[in-house]
Design an enzyme around this catalytic site. Structure first.
Site, PDB file in Angstrom:
ATOM      1  N   CYS A   1     -39.847  22.050 -25.075  1.00  9.44           N
ATOM      2  CA  CYS A   1     -40.068  20.608 -25.241  1.00  9.44           C
ATOM      3  C   CYS A   1     -39.255  20.225 -26.466  1.00  9.44           C
ATOM      4  CB  CYS A   1     -41.551  20.330 -25.481  1.00  9.44           C
ATOM      5  SG  CYS A   1     -41.881  18.647 -26.052  1.00  9.44           S
TER       6      CYS A   1
ATOM      7  N   CYS B   1     -34.982  15.396 -22.869  1.00 10.23           N
ATOM      8  CA  CYS B   1     -36.427  15.539 -22.656  1.00 10.23           C
ATOM      9  C   CYS B   1     -36.616  16.459 -21.455  1.00 10.23           C
ATOM     10  CB  CYS B   1     -37.006  14.146 -22.369  1.00 10.23           C
ATOM     11  SG  CYS B   1     -38.746  14.147 -21.910  1.00 10.23           S
TER      12      CYS B   1
ATOM     13  N   HIS C   1     -39.629  18.162 -28.669  1.00 12.22           N
ATOM     14  CA  HIS C   1     -40.394  17.879 -29.892  1.00 12.22           C
ATOM     15  C   HIS C   1     -40.721  19.160 -30.674  1.00 12.22           C
ATOM     16  CE1 HIS C   1     -41.136  13.913 -28.077  1.00 12.22           C
ATOM     17  NE2 HIS C   1     -41.672  13.518 -29.217  1.00 12.22           N
TER      18      HIS C   1
HETATM   19  N1  DGL Z   1     -39.826  15.649 -25.671  1.00 10.82           N
HETATM   20  C1  DGL Z   1     -40.277  15.750 -24.349  1.00 10.82           C
HETATM   21  C2  DGL Z   1     -39.907  17.052 -23.657  1.00 10.82           C
HETATM   22  O1  DGL Z   1     -38.930  17.672 -24.004  1.00 10.82           O
HETATM   23  C3  DGL Z   1     -41.602  15.147 -23.925  1.00 10.82           C
HETATM   24  C4  DGL Z   1     -42.748  15.053 -24.868  1.00 10.82           C
HETATM   25  C5  DGL Z   1     -43.805  14.123 -24.344  1.00 10.82           C
HETATM   26  O2  DGL Z   1     -43.534  12.928 -24.313  1.00 10.82           O
HETATM   27  O3  DGL Z   1     -44.876  14.601 -23.940  1.00 10.82           O
HETATM   28  O4  DGL Z   1     -40.540  17.457 -22.718  1.00 10.82           O
END
Ligand code: DGL
Length: 269
Positions: free
Chosen positions: A182, A70, A184
Site C-alpha cells: 500500500c 495506489c 501509504h
Molecule cells: N494508498 C492506497 C494503496 O496503495 C490506498 C489506501 C486507502 O485509501 O485505503 O492501496
C-alpha cells in the site's frame, strides 16, 4: 505536458518521490482523493465511482501519462482506465514477484501488507497464485496505517503499539521479507523495522513503478526538460495553502531520511 499521479491520499507521494529522483525534469500533477480516503475499507463499487470521477478531472488537465499510485485503485480499475483513455496509464501492485524471487531458497516466508480491498481482489489472488507455487506468502491488512498517514501521525509511540497489536498473532521470526503493498506504508518503515526482527527486508513497488514510467516516456520520446514543478490537488481543488505544501515537502524529506537509514542498516547486515 505534465504527468498525473493519483492516490486516495498522501500515499501516492511515496511513488512520486521515486519518480522525482529518476525524472527530475518532468512536471507533475498530484491528485489525492482526500474526501474519500481510505479506499481500502470501502466497497469496490464505491471506490470505482470515486476513481472514475477523479480520473475524469485529471484527464482534462492535459497530461501525457497517468500513474495510479495506489495499489487498491490499480487492483480495481486499471484495465478499465486503460480502455477509456488515450494516454498511457501505469499502476502499482504489491511487489510480490521481487519478494518471492529474492527470497527463493530461503526457509522463511514473505508477508504482504496492503489494504483489505487489495487483498480481497481477484487481481491479487491471481498474482500470488502465479508467483508463489510454494505457498510461502501470507497477507495482512493494516488499515490503521492509512489513517495515521493521513493524520500525519508518524510517531513511534503511536505506531509501534498498533503494529504490535495487529502482528501479535504472527510469528515474526518466520518472515525474511515484508512487502509494503500500500503506498501509504513506506512512511512507517522506521517503525516496522523496530517491530520485525533485524535483517528483515522491506520491499515496495514505488521504485519499480517510477522506473517503468521512465522507460515508457523514453520509448515514446516523451521526456521533458522542465523544472520538476508539482501541482497538488485534493479531490479536484488545487492546494494553495502554503502550510500544507510545506508538510508535503516534509514528507519527501522523511522518505529520504528513511531511505538513507535503510541503506545504512542493510550495509551493516
Ligand atoms: N494508498 C492506497 C494503496 O496503495 C490506498 C489506501 C486507502 O485509501 O485505503 O492501496
Amino acid at each position: 505536458m505534465t504527468i498525473g499521479f493519483f492516490d486516495s491520499g498522501i500515499g501516492g507521494l511515496t511513488v512520486l518521490h521515486q519518480a522525482l529522483k529518476l525524472l527530475p525534469q518532468e512536471d507533475y500533477l498530484f491528485y489525492a482523493d482526500t474526501d474519500h480516503v481510505p479506499y481500502g475499507e470501502k466497497t469496490k463499487e464505491e471506490v470505482r465511482t470515486y476513481i472514475l470521477q477523479a480520473v475524469e478531472f485529471i484527464a482534462r488537465q492535459n497530461i501525457k501519462a497517468l500513474v495510479i499510485a495506489c495499489n487498491t485503485a490499480t487492483s480495481i480499475v486499471i484495465e478499465e482506465l486503460r480502455s477509456r483513455y488515450d494516454f498511457p496509464v501505469l499502476g502499482i501492485e504489491p511487489a510480490v514477484k521481487p519478494a518471492v524471487e529474492q527470497s527463493a531458497g530461503e526457509q522463511q516466508r514473505v508477508l504482504v501488507l496492503a489494504t483489505r480491498l487489495t487483498l480481497q481482489e481477484k487481481k491479487y489472488h491471481d498474482l500470488v497464485h502465479r508467483i508463489d507455487p510454494g505457498e510461502r506468502v501470507d497477507s495482512l491488512p493494516l488499515p490503521g496505517l492509512v489513517q495515521y498517514a493521513e493524520q500525519l501521525e508518524f510517531s513511534e509511540e503511536k505506531v509501534i503499539p498498533y503494529l504490535q497489536k495487529e502482528l501479535a498473532h504472527l510469528n515474526l521470526a518466520r518472515y525474511s521479507t515484508v512487502v509494503l503493498g500500500c503506498t501509504h506504508f513506506p512512511y512507517f518503515e522506521d517503525s516496522l523495522r523496530k517491530v520485525f526482527p533485524p535483517g528483515v527486508k522491506f520491499i515496495s513497488g514505488s521504485r519499480g513503478t517510477a522506473r517503468h514510467l521512465k522507460q515508457l516516456l523514453a520509448a515514446r520520446g516523451g521526456m521533458n526538460q522542465c523544472t520538476g514543478n508539482i501541482r497538488f490537488y485534493r479531490s479536484g481543488i488545487e492546494v494553495d495553502d502554503s502550510a500544507l505544501l510545506s508538510k508535503y515537502n516534509d514528507l519527501f524529506k522523511r522518505l529520504d531520511e528513511m531511505e538513507e537509514a535503510a541503506a545504512h542498516t542493510e550495509q551493516e547486515n
